[in-house]
Motif scaffolding. Structure first.
Motif, short mmCIF file in Angstrom:
data_model
loop_
_atom_site.label_atom_id
_atom_site.label_comp_id
_atom_site.label_asym_id
_atom_site.label_seq_id
_atom_site.Cartn_x
_atom_site.Cartn_y
_atom_site.Cartn_z
N MET A 1 0.83 -1.20 0.00
CA MET A 1 0.00 0.00 0.00
C MET A 1 0.87 1.25 0.00
O MET A 1 0.60 2.22 -0.72
CB MET A 1 -0.94 0.00 1.21
N ARG A 2 1.94 1.23 0.80
CA ARG A 2 2.85 2.37 0.85
C ARG A 2 3.49 2.60 -0.52
O ARG A 2 3.62 3.74 -0.98
CB ARG A 2 3.95 2.13 1.89
N GLU A 3 3.85 1.52 -1.19
CA GLU A 3 4.44 1.61 -2.53
C GLU A 3 3.46 2.22 -3.52
O GLU A 3 3.82 3.09 -4.34
CB GLU A 3 4.87 0.21 -3.00
N ASP A 4 2.19 1.79 -3.47
CA ASP A 4 1.18 2.31 -4.40
C ASP A 4 0.91 3.80 -4.15
O ASP A 4 0.78 4.59 -5.09
CB ASP A 4 -0.13 1.52 -4.27
N VAL A 5 0.82 4.18 -2.85
CA VAL A 5 0.57 5.58 -2.52
C VAL A 5 1.75 6.44 -2.96
O VAL A 5 1.57 7.53 -3.53
CB VAL A 5 0.32 5.75 -1.00
N ASN A 6 2.95 5.97 -2.72
CA ASN A 6 4.14 6.72 -3.11
C ASN A 6 4.21 6.90 -4.62
O ASN A 6 4.54 7.98 -5.12
CB ASN A 6 5.39 6.00 -2.60
#
Length: 326
Positions: free
Chosen positions: A251-256
């Motif tokens: 999720m952090r990767e997608d948001v970033n």
């Protein structure tokens, strides 16, 4: 390749990547659970963490055709992230149809199911009425159940369908529920059958991030997730602190990735604005030059020769018709 063409291709690719990341983020089960808890009567008022387990499996990603009566012949694998069917149908007389996200939800009785379709739009479309498109989508999702969810004339086995549309950049935050009703016109006929089969939810998201309160709780979450202004830390902070959404690496990767693309989209918009401003400035200056030359008794031919404009354009400026001097 021409520079303008390259720029257009890069801009389109950037927008497409942003859309894909947005769908991946919306496709997380816990995000879908927050949406269901605010839009589907069966789950209204429930804690999203309690809703998430009712979302079934992991549907297909561009893996199955939407052929009337034969959609989803394959079975998806169980997973924690719903990524969406993105299925399509290209039958000669039916056109091409793609769904952003489609998934099954087991209702609280543990036996029945509903089908949910989630669509995200940057703006209200200008080429058609969005409610008409939503009606088409729920109709397709109903008709495509034949021979998959019900067979022959077993119409009582049709699963209710929800098509939920998230539209950004609206004038105000809003939510509308469109569904079947029965109006008795004459007599008291006893007509049996489900009025809950077709459901459309239209969610309008305003440009500004709303306050976190009960009324706009879902709007704030969606606005934060899809914003091109908030940073990665701001988005994740709202998700984690205000909505108790656990943040994993994916999720952090997608948001970033979304935020990096947002930066590119903002820069593209600023560059386009500067270019339009320069063009507008040149146009206004050119009009002033034409008027000034005319008041100093230059002929139309002399003005046209000096400015590179046609006689008709020159006449229009002089007569205050304000033509487009691109």
């Amino acid at each position: 390749m021409d520079t303008e063409i390259k720029r257009a291709i890069n801009a389109a690719d950037m927008d497409a990547q942003y859309d894909e990341k947005a769908k991946r983020l919306l496709g997380n089960k816990i995000i879908l659970a927050h949406i269901l808890a605010k839009t589907v009567e069966e789950f209204r008022g429930m804690d999203p963490e309690d809703v998430a387990p009712y979302i079934e499996g992991e549907p297909f990603i561009s893996a199955a055709p939407v052929e009337p009566g034969q959609t989803n012949a394959l079975k998806g694998k169980t997973g924690q992230r719903i990524v969406g069917l993105n299925t399509e149908n290209s039958e000669i007389n039916e056109g091409l149809v793609r769904f952003d996200i489609v998934f099954y939800v087991r209702v609280k009785d543990g036996v029945s199911q509903i089908i949910v379709n989630l669509e995200a739009q940057k703006n209200i479309p200008s080429g058609y009425h969005i409610r008409n498109r939503a009606v088409f989508y729920v109709s397709r999702l109903i008709s495509s159940q034949k021979e998959r969810d019900f067979v022959k004339t077993n119409y009582d086995d049709i699963k209710p369908v929800y098509s939920i549309w998230i539209c950004m950049n609206m004038e105000e935050n809003s939510m509308d529920y469109v569904h079947l009703t029965n109006d008795s016109v004459l007599g008291f006929g006893q007509w049996e059958g489900g009025l809950d089969l077709l459901n459309i939810v239209l969610i309008g998201i305003a440009s500004e991030l709303p306050e976190h309160n009960g009324e706009y709780e879902l709007h704030r979450l969606l606005s934060a997730l899809l914003s091109i202004e908030l940073s990665t830390d701001e988005k994740l902070g709202i998700m984690e602190r205000e909505y108790n959404i656990p943040i994993n690496d994916k999720m952090r990767e997608d948001v970033n990735a979304m935020c990096n693309l947002s930066q590119g989209i903002r820069e593209k918009g600023r560059a386009e604005g500067r270019a339009e401003g320069r063009a507008e400035g040149r146009t206004e200056n050119e009009k002033k030059v034409i008027i000034n030359m005319y008041t100093n008794h230059f002929t139309l031919e002399q003005i046209a020769l000096a400015t590179g404009r046609g006689i008709e354009d020159i006449k229009a400026v002089i007569e205050k018709k304000e033509p487009e001097l691109a």
